[in-house]
Design a protein around this motif. Structure first.
Motif, mmCIF file in Angstrom:
data_model
loop_
_atom_site.group_PDB
_atom_site.id
_atom_site.type_symbol
_atom_site.label_atom_id
_atom_site.label_comp_id
_atom_site.label_asym_id
_atom_site.label_seq_id
_atom_site.Cartn_x
_atom_site.Cartn_y
_atom_site.Cartn_z
ATOM 1 N N ASP A 102 40.803 -38.881 -1.223
ATOM 2 C CA ASP A 102 41.925 -39.378 -0.505
ATOM 3 C C ASP A 102 42.146 -38.627 0.719
ATOM 4 O O ASP A 102 42.480 -38.930 1.809
ATOM 5 N N ALA A 103 42.100 -37.307 0.495
ATOM 6 C CA ALA A 103 42.355 -36.160 1.286
ATOM 7 C C ALA A 103 41.263 -36.244 2.478
ATOM 8 O O ALA A 103 41.587 -36.013 3.811
ATOM 9 N N ALA A 104 39.909 -36.636 2.090
ATOM 10 C CA ALA A 104 38.787 -36.711 3.048
ATOM 11 C C ALA A 104 39.306 -37.977 3.854
ATOM 12 O O ALA A 104 38.864 -37.910 4.985
ATOM 13 N N GLN A 105 39.519 -39.134 3.164
ATOM 14 C CA GLN A 105 39.943 -40.307 4.041
ATOM 15 C C GLN A 105 41.002 -40.027 5.125
ATOM 16 O O GLN A 105 40.883 -40.584 6.154
ATOM 17 N N ILE A 106 42.217 -39.269 4.570
ATOM 18 C CA ILE A 106 42.942 -39.045 5.415
ATOM 19 C C ILE A 106 42.818 -38.297 6.904
ATOM 20 O O ILE A 106 43.068 -38.459 7.895
ATOM 21 N N ALA A 107 41.941 -37.139 6.449
ATOM 22 C CA ALA A 107 41.302 -36.480 7.574
ATOM 23 C C ALA A 107 40.369 -37.226 8.607
ATOM 24 O O ALA A 107 40.342 -37.270 9.835
ATOM 25 N N ASN A 108 39.763 -38.299 8.040
ATOM 26 C CA ASN A 108 39.053 -39.090 8.773
ATOM 27 C C ASN A 108 39.906 -39.991 9.769
ATOM 28 O O ASN A 108 39.451 -40.174 10.762
ATOM 29 N N ILE A 109 40.971 -40.375 9.225
ATOM 30 C CA ILE A 109 41.994 -41.162 9.788
ATOM 31 C C ILE A 109 42.392 -40.245 11.128
ATOM 32 O O ILE A 109 42.742 -40.655 12.281
ATOM 33 N N VAL A 110 42.856 -39.215 10.614
ATOM 34 C CA VAL A 110 43.306 -38.208 11.782
ATOM 35 C C VAL A 110 42.284 -37.610 12.729
ATOM 36 O O VAL A 110 42.721 -37.840 14.132
ATOM 37 N N ASN A 111 41.005 -37.524 12.413
ATOM 38 C CA ASN A 111 40.199 -37.603 13.284
ATOM 39 C C ASN A 111 39.701 -38.681 14.401
ATOM 40 O O ASN A 111 39.479 -38.551 15.442
#
Length: 555
Positions: A61-70
């Motif tokens: 989930d943290a990796a998914q949030i980071a992808n959205i931020v990027n």
């Protein structure tokens, strides 16, 4: 110069030497870029670790949030470029965006320093971690949104504003080289320095350094205002492009003419008409938009466009297939960048008996690889290639090399992850526990993707800046960021789809098959590479003369 021997820019009209602009603006713009990049690199490249360790968010989930931020930081530049070109100008957009990012990072710093704004830390060895509340998540997401939007509004707009300070394409090339070098070098410093502070001293101090860097960059930018050449925003080019579509449809039944005087020509200064030309034969349907008919005498809005507007739209249509290949080029990279942090957290990160590197610091190998490769490509590879072949490496060729290297990096990633999972199973290690395998096994794949980036990233910027209509130069540079942003969102969707349909990406990566994810990305990359080869073979450069001029230049 890093990429000047292969970078082509729009020829500038001959004008008297301006009283503003030129190299006197260089220190201000480069220092601004350095400060904003230090700030962005410090919070963006370690956000996965922050979400996992401080907000108790699960790894995938943290990796998914980071992808959205990027995705936000790379997709929104197109909006900033449009606003700069059409309404407010580059200076205003950069200033306001810097203030927005400053507010976002400051709020993020508060989440790291005030216990009220984050959940209680997990007890050692306990699986019962309390997640963040809705209000804590709301504040966190607000800080990330502000930081992302602010970063998006500065990075590519600042590059275009810098190029606007120069009339000579050679000088523009030098500025672009230094701009990208500063971007990578600043990110490198933040990844090594600020992230170390975040992981080993305190998150509050690390984010506080990001606030200071952003503030200093903004102050330097504002101080240099009297030196800048500030170009007035023009009417939105997108309005003209939309007019072409509407006008062509309205007059679709009118017979086209072969006479140049039957078409609306571009107006130049003083109201004089330019040399009369006839429209090109490609996409002939659009030629109706510039055809002068009896209905145009009543000044019906959106019924008549200039021939230049018609040709500008045709240019965008011709290049759109090439642009689309950039999305699937960057999607595997976007997924790889987030998964690597999760892999690093589950590997031995010791450098010596006591020192342990941060998981987010693994990005330093990409930055080093890209920075060194940029210098070697410009100083050694391109001159050698030109001596051996008597031709320069074209932007399309550079991008093609980048495609091949990116596919290779995905294949190496799959092999390394297979090795890591084998070690985990041989030691009966589950969940996200650390596997006795050095994190430096991942260095080769990061080096390869970094070299690929040194080829395809400047190549893409050069291609679109060269080929796009003159009225859309800011938009041209941001188009690269746009397909990177779409790639991050697409990467988020791909990872989400794999989580639902396969067992490859559980919360405990030692129990999954992340190697299969990389093999899928390798296959997608190969298919996209084939698509790119076909598109580049069919594409004809619109500015061949500029390419020839640049090719003959010793610089």
């Amino acid at each position: 110069m890093l990429i000047s021997s292969n970078t082509n820019f729009a020829a500038m009209d001959a004008e008297p030497k301006p009283s503003k602009g030129g190299w006197i603006t260089f220190p201000f713009l480069i220092a601004t870029m350095a400060g904003l990049t230090l700030a962005a690199g410090g919070w963006a490249n370690n956000i996965i670790v922050y979400l996992i360790n401080e907000f108790n968010i699960k790894s995938i989930d943290a990796a998914q949030i980071a992808n959205i931020v990027n995705g936000c930081t790379t997709l929104f530049p197109i909006l900033g470029a449009i606003l700069a070109d059409s309404f407010f100008g580059s200076f205003s957009i950069i200033s306001v965006s810097s203030l927005i990012s400053l507010a976002g990072i400051l709020l993020l710093t508060l989440t790291a320093t005030l216990d009220l704004l984050k959940p209680a830390p997990c007890e050692n060895g306990s699986n019962l971690c309390v997640g963040p509340s809705k209000s804590q998540l709301a504040i966190l997401y607000t800080s990330l949104a502000l930081s992302s939007i602010g970063l998006a509004g500065t990075r590519f707009t600042l590059a275009t504003m810098g190029a606007d300070q120069f009339d000579n394409p050679k000088d523009q090339g030098v500025f672009f080289n230094w701009h990208f070098f500063t971007m990578y070098a600043g990110t490198l410093v933040s990844v090594v320095g600020i992230i170390y502070v975040e992981d080993n001293v305190s998150w509050g101090l690390g984010y506080g350094l990001c606030v200071a860097a952003n503030l200093i960059g903004l102050m330097i930018f504002v101080v240099g205002r009297r030196k800048y050449r500030l170009l007035k925003p023009q009417t939105s080019p997108f309005t003209g492009l939309a007019c072409v579509v509407v006008a062509a449809f309205r007059k679709r039944k009118v017979l086209l003419s072969l006479k140049s005087e039957d078409y609306c020509q571009e107006q130049q200064g003083g109201g004089t008409k330019s040399v009369r030309t006839t429209p090109t034969n490609s996409f002939k349907f659009l030629n109706h938009a510039a055809l002068i008919s009896q209905e145009d005498t009543i000044n019906k809005p959106w019924n008549l466009c200039t021939l230049q507007q018609v040709e500008d739209l045709k240019t965008l249509i011709r290049i759109s297939p090439l642009w689309s290949t950039g999305i699937l080029l960057c999607t595997p990279i976007a997924i790889q960048m987030s998964l690597i942090v999760l892999q690093a957290l589950a590997m031995d990160r010791h450098l010596g008996p006591t020192f342990q590197i941060s998981a987010g610091t693994m990005m330093v190998f990409v930055m080093l690889s890209t920075s060194i490769s940029l210098a070697l490509i410009d100083r050694f590879l391109l001159p050698t290639y030109q001596k051996l072949t008597n031709t320069s490496l074209t932007p399309l060729q550079r991008i093609g090399v980048g495609h091949a290297l990116t596919v290779s990096s995905m294949a190496i990633s799959a092999l390394v992850e297979s090795k890591r999972l084998a070690v985990a199973r041989s030691h009966d290690i589950h969940g996200n526990s650390v596997v006795p395998m050095s994190v430096f096994w991942m260095v080769p794949q990061l080096v390869v993707v970094g070299v690929g980036e040194a080829f395809h990233f400047p190549g893409n910027v050069s291609l679109y800046y060269q080929e796009f209509p003159k009225s859309m130069k800011s938009t041209a540079a941001a188009m690269v960021a746009m397909f990177i942003g779409i790639a991050f969102y697409l990467g988020t969707a791909v990872v989400g789809f794999m989580r639902k349909t396969t067992g490859w990406l559980p919360d405990g990566i030692n129990d999954g098959r992340m190697d299969n994810v990389y093999w899928v990305l390798t296959i997608l990359g190969l298919i996209n590479f084939g698509y790119y080869v076909v598109c580049s073979w069919l594409y004809e450069y619109q500015n061949v003369e500029k390419m020839e001029i640049s090719s003959s230049s010793p610089c």
